[in-house]
Design an enzyme around this catalytic site. Sequence first.
Site, mmCIF file in Angstrom:
data_model
loop_
_atom_site.group_PDB
_atom_site.id
_atom_site.type_symbol
_atom_site.label_atom_id
_atom_site.label_comp_id
_atom_site.label_asym_id
_atom_site.label_seq_id
_atom_site.Cartn_x
_atom_site.Cartn_y
_atom_site.Cartn_z
ATOM 1 N N ARG A 50 0.831 -1.197 0.000
ATOM 2 C CA ARG A 50 0.000 0.000 0.000
ATOM 3 C C ARG A 50 0.870 1.254 0.000
ATOM 4 O O ARG A 50 1.935 1.276 0.631
ATOM 5 C CB ARG A 50 -0.857 -0.010 1.261
ATOM 6 C CG ARG A 50 -1.849 1.130 1.395
ATOM 7 C CD ARG A 50 -2.916 1.071 0.348
ATOM 8 N NE ARG A 50 -4.111 1.794 0.729
ATOM 9 C CZ ARG A 50 -5.124 2.011 -0.098
ATOM 10 N NH1 ARG A 50 -5.090 1.571 -1.344
ATOM 11 N NH2 ARG A 50 -6.198 2.647 0.303
ATOM 12 N N THR A 62 -6.851 -2.532 -7.674
ATOM 13 C CA THR A 62 -7.918 -2.132 -8.521
ATOM 14 C C THR A 62 -7.867 -2.704 -9.800
ATOM 15 O O THR A 62 -8.432 -2.524 -10.475
ATOM 16 C CB THR A 62 -8.135 -0.840 -8.327
ATOM 17 O OG1 THR A 62 -8.000 -0.676 -7.116
ATOM 18 C CG2 THR A 62 -9.374 -0.421 -8.930
HETATM 19 N N1 GLU Z 1 -8.276 3.055 -3.605
HETATM 20 C C1 GLU Z 1 -9.180 1.913 -3.589
HETATM 21 C C2 GLU Z 1 -8.879 1.030 -2.410
HETATM 22 O O1 GLU Z 1 -7.761 0.887 -2.040
HETATM 23 C C3 GLU Z 1 -9.075 1.097 -4.859
HETATM 24 C C4 GLU Z 1 -9.391 1.922 -6.078
HETATM 25 C C5 GLU Z 1 -10.520 1.358 -6.907
HETATM 26 O O2 GLU Z 1 -10.691 0.158 -6.970
HETATM 27 O O3 GLU Z 1 -11.243 2.158 -7.525
HETATM 28 O O4 GLU Z 1 -9.767 0.454 -1.875
#
Ligand code: GLU
Length: 598
Positions: free
Chosen positions: A111, A413
């Site tokens: 992350r 994602t």
């Molecule tokens: N930032 C999102 C997360 O970490 C993922 C982004 C997305 O899937 O649109 O949960």
Amino acid sequence: MRRSRLALPALALLLCAGLVWPTASSASPVTRHTAKKPTAVGRGGAVATVDPEATHAGLDVLRRGGNAVDAAVAAAATLGVTEPFSAGIGGGGYLVYYRARDRRVFTLDGRETAPAAMTATAFQENGKPIDFNEAVTSGLSVGVPGTLATWQRALDRWGTLSLKQALAPGRQVARRGFVVDTTFRQQILDNQARFADFTSTRSLYLPRGTVPAVGSVFRNPALARTYARLGARGPDWFYRGRLGERIVTTVRNPPVRPGSTRPVRKGRMRAGDLRAYRVIDRVPTSIGYRGLRVFGMAPSSSGGTTVGEALNILKRSPLSTLGRTQAMHRYLEASALAFADRNSYVGDPAFVPVPQRALLSDGFAAERSCAINPARAAVKPVPAGAPDGRYDTNCDGKVDTRTAGGDQEGLSTTHLVTADRFGNVVSYTLTIEQTGGSGIVVPGAGFLLNNELTDFNFAATVPQDPNLPAPGKRPRSSMSPTIVLKHGKPFLAVGSPGGSTIITTVLQVLVDRIDLGLTLPQAIADPRASQRNTATVQAEPAFVTAGLAALGHTFVPPPAPGEIGAAAGIEFLKNGRLLAAAEPVRRGGGSAGVVRRH
Ligand code: GLU
């Protein structure tokens, strides 16, 4: 670095001699992979991603003797080229790995992190949250990227390829170009105004001021060079070297086009933040569900705990015999309850005490399941529960001392899945957050920077909000790469993109497949709904039924593009056969493949 676990010594020799692996410089006729097949059945290994070039890259690695981790990194690096608005080295992600040798599941938390100069009020002005859209397109929202470090860590621990070898297919696609499809073009159209406001992004994705046409060939020579240099110099060039300096300069002073009136906030990242970045080896979450064991990603993602809690609640109902209306009613209600708890208790465990064990205990799930009325949807939002070890498991208002304390089961994602002929499996979700991330390409480097720090809450949403920004903290994610074992062997590997709908998509796919008798391709195609503890349920129109509406669920269509979750998965069939399944329609459909079809 270990580089020597290839099955065939002869192949290893060839690899060392550079005779087998294609390199960006090898002269071969250009074949661009455009054919999309959402389902494939066969043996010897499998790959499912959203993109045919990436799936091809992964399969090619498998066919040449690489393992599931090698294939996952090669596919991910190719997605960084062909799906640059969803993923790439400017972002982060979470990888779940099943090692066949000892039947163990491992996870990597790659992350993005907040820079050291981040404060709890960084997304506030005069005590109020700043406009979300201003944060979206800014240097301020760029977290220290974790994707490249994740690839190197995965290869070091479990792979057989060098980073250079794993980047080679992506490098080749970036250099020779790939065919623009409607999704790629649409994603640029959707982002055109902000892409046009950064000189670097404009010159890469709006060449000569135009949006690339469907069917044209798109090349990214800058990214090909970046991959080549990373292959030669290693991740240190990114985390401690000249590329890192360029990233920091870009974040702190985004290359805004002269004349742009967009307010672009500057970021706070410094070289020391890149130097300090670490991928974290985490113990996976693990829960039992109908004789299976479901492994997911522990916090900093809320994926494993929220999918796990909801499954623990659902396993108290015989979903397979209740009929679809009741099964989906309970799915929606369990999801709302689990989201209430996620919002109150889950954040970066290095900064907040996450009661992970209690959240995943059967006692807590039993108490939470008392809030589900089969005859009526609860009024949302539902309050969070109390994962405190004292649970009313019989729904009689009394704490049941026999089960207080939780269960003793093991704890623990764009999405892609790979499996190899040795039985190893990877389930890997990676992102740059918003489609198009921060909208800022690192000049001359060919990749977009994330805006992951917008996943923090800008101001407290619950008492003791676990997801406020802090220096070095990881914003709470919803990414839910999942591997399900049956008797210690892989049964399913699945995951999805879609922000916080990732959790509900993975949950729904699991319920569809395990409880409702759908095949994996049917489960991935099934019309979806997402209840995240809100007054209305986002649902694709085909999901909505009069029966569910009569139970009190209020449905609204999902925001543009009107769909929820282009998932990907692999099911491990009998006799060593593999079923790779990608999304058939959403986002233009994905691509599944197997090493040998028969
Ligand atoms: N930032 C999102 C997360 O970490 C993922 C982004 C997305 O899937 O649109 O949960």
